[in-house]
Design an enzyme around this catalytic site. Structure first.
Site, short mmCIF file in Angstrom:
data_model
loop_
_atom_site.label_atom_id
_atom_site.label_comp_id
_atom_site.label_asym_id
_atom_site.label_seq_id
_atom_site.Cartn_x
_atom_site.Cartn_y
_atom_site.Cartn_z
N ASP A 1 0.82 -1.21 0.00
CA ASP A 1 0.00 0.00 0.00
C ASP A 1 0.86 1.27 0.00
O ASP A 1 1.62 1.51 0.94
CB ASP A 1 -0.89 0.03 1.24
CG ASP A 1 -1.72 -1.24 1.41
OD1 ASP A 1 -1.19 -2.33 1.13
OD2 ASP A 1 -2.86 -1.15 1.85
N GLU B 1 -4.69 2.31 -2.86
CA GLU B 1 -5.89 2.87 -2.24
C GLU B 1 -5.60 3.97 -1.22
O GLU B 1 -6.52 4.67 -0.80
CB GLU B 1 -6.72 1.75 -1.59
CG GLU B 1 -6.12 1.17 -0.35
CD GLU B 1 -7.15 1.09 0.78
OE1 GLU B 1 -8.34 1.24 0.52
OE2 GLU B 1 -6.72 0.91 1.93
N ASN B 2 -4.33 4.13 -0.83
CA ASN B 2 -3.95 5.19 0.10
C ASN B 2 -3.03 6.22 -0.54
O ASN B 2 -2.38 6.99 0.17
CB ASN B 2 -3.24 4.60 1.33
CG ASN B 2 -4.10 3.65 2.12
OD1 ASN B 2 -3.76 2.49 2.27
ND2 ASN B 2 -5.23 4.13 2.63
N ASN C 1 -10.72 -0.62 0.80
CA ASN C 1 -11.83 0.02 1.48
C ASN C 1 -11.88 1.52 1.29
O ASN C 1 -12.92 2.16 1.49
CB ASN C 1 -11.82 -0.31 2.98
CG ASN C 1 -10.53 0.09 3.66
OD1 ASN C 1 -9.44 -0.32 3.24
ND2 ASN C 1 -10.62 0.88 4.71
N HIS C 2 -10.75 2.14 0.89
CA HIS C 2 -10.74 3.58 0.62
C HIS C 2 -10.88 3.90 -0.87
O HIS C 2 -10.54 5.00 -1.31
CB HIS C 2 -9.45 4.21 1.15
CG HIS C 2 -9.33 4.17 2.65
ND1 HIS C 2 -10.33 4.61 3.48
CD2 HIS C 2 -8.32 3.75 3.46
CE1 HIS C 2 -9.95 4.46 4.73
NE2 HIS C 2 -8.75 3.94 4.75
N HIS D 1 -7.58 -7.77 0.40
CA HIS D 1 -7.49 -6.56 1.21
C HIS D 1 -8.36 -6.76 2.43
O HIS D 1 -9.59 -6.61 2.37
CB HIS D 1 -7.97 -5.36 0.38
CG HIS D 1 -7.57 -4.04 0.94
ND1 HIS D 1 -6.32 -3.49 0.73
CD2 HIS D 1 -8.25 -3.14 1.69
CE1 HIS D 1 -6.25 -2.31 1.32
NE2 HIS D 1 -7.41 -2.08 1.92
N HIS E 1 -3.58 -4.03 3.25
CA HIS E 1 -4.46 -3.27 4.14
C HIS E 1 -3.84 -2.94 5.50
O HIS E 1 -4.02 -1.82 5.99
CB HIS E 1 -5.81 -3.96 4.37
CG HIS E 1 -6.71 -3.22 5.32
ND1 HIS E 1 -7.21 -1.96 5.05
CD2 HIS E 1 -7.18 -3.56 6.54
CE1 HIS E 1 -7.96 -1.56 6.06
NE2 HIS E 1 -7.96 -2.50 6.99
N HIS F 1 -0.70 -2.63 6.40
CA HIS F 1 0.49 -1.79 6.26
C HIS F 1 1.70 -2.32 7.04
O HIS F 1 2.72 -1.62 7.13
CB HIS F 1 0.23 -0.34 6.68
CG HIS F 1 -0.75 0.37 5.82
ND1 HIS F 1 -0.88 1.75 5.81
CD2 HIS F 1 -1.66 -0.08 4.93
CE1 HIS F 1 -1.82 2.09 4.96
NE2 HIS F 1 -2.31 1.00 4.41
#
Length: 264
Positions: free
Chosen positions: A8, A39-40, A68-69, A150, A175, A177
């Site tokens: 990520d 996603e981040n 999820n983001h 994830h 997810h 990290h």
């Protein structure tokens, strides 16, 4: 086939770190396909924008997975249906924008990349196990298959991997990290690691400023998180797949900490 799966990417520090190390990673490991969880990747550490997607593709990334983001940046709805190389979790409800898997063409063959999301301590989505069954029914056996799971819990990630053992080439977790040291090849040939880790601030808490995260735990009140500054790290995993069986031959963790030279 050789796949480089990068963890990520968190905020602009993560993107800068990835950009800095990318040429060395490419030259040293010569991967056929490079996949990044993005996603981040937005500046605030939540979601992704069009400019960042172009930046990653121009760098040499072949596929961007989300999580999820996925919808944290409103502009994602303007381009997610147009970008074949960006995928969101396949078990989002029907008619959700974007797609849950894509096929990457490489000199070593076709790689199907599938993005799936867990449900434990996450949003209530469609069943990831049954969603995988439906997708695998549509994929020819001649394709290599990489799954980005994830999810929050190790148990759900492990359960997905065992459920898919022998049916996909590799299952890589994202997810949390935090890179895990449990890489292995399951009995039927599927490579697995619970979490590949992240690319971003080394001295933060999963990439975020420590003080805000600690305040959240201390007060149990809503706190706006900010991406941490300073030293960074890069986590990834290198996966070698067998040409005949499409299963994992070798899976190697890559961890580049602050000021650590890249070693093969």
């Amino acid at each position: 086939m050789r796949i480089l799966m990068i963890g990520d990417v968190v905020g602009s520090p993560g993107r800068e770190t990835l950009s800095s190390y990318f040429p060395q990673l490419n030259n040293l490991f010569t991967p056929d396909v490079i996949v990044v969880n993005g996603e981040n990747a937005a500046g605030n550490g939540r979601g992704i924008g069009r400019t960042i997607v172009r930046e990653l593709f121009e760098l040499g990334v072949h596929c961007i997975t989300l999580g999820n983001h996925a919808w944290a940046q409103a502009e994602v709805f303007d381009f997610i249906d147009e970008e074949p190389g960006i995928i969101r979790p396949a078990n989002f409800p029907m008619d959700t924008p974007g797609k849950g898997y894509t096929v990457i063409q490489s000199q070593a063959g076709k790689l199907t990349v599938i993005n799936i999301m867990g449900r434990t301590f996450m949003a209530t989505l469609d069943c990831p196990f049954r969603t995988m069954d439906e997708i695998l029914d549509q994929i020819p056996p001649s394709s290599y298959i990489l799954v980005d799971i994830h999810a929050e819990t190790t148990s759900e990630k492990q359960a997905i991997a065992w459920y898919l053992d022998g049916r996909v080439s590799a299952v890589v977790g994202t997810h949390t990290h935090v890179q895990t040291a449990d890489e292995r090849i399951l009995p039927k040939g599927t490579g697995y690691i619970t979490d590949v880790g992240m690319v971003g601030p080394y001295d933060g808490i999963i990439g975020m400023e420590r003080s805000t995260v600690i305040k959240r735990f201390l007060t149990q009140m809503p706190v706006r998180f900010a991406v941490a500054k300073g030293r960074c790290q890069l986590n990834a995993v290198l996966i070698d797949l067998d040409k005949q069986t499409k299963k994992t031959k070798q899976l190697k963790r890559i961890r580049i900490d602050v000021d650590t030279p890249l070693i093969g």
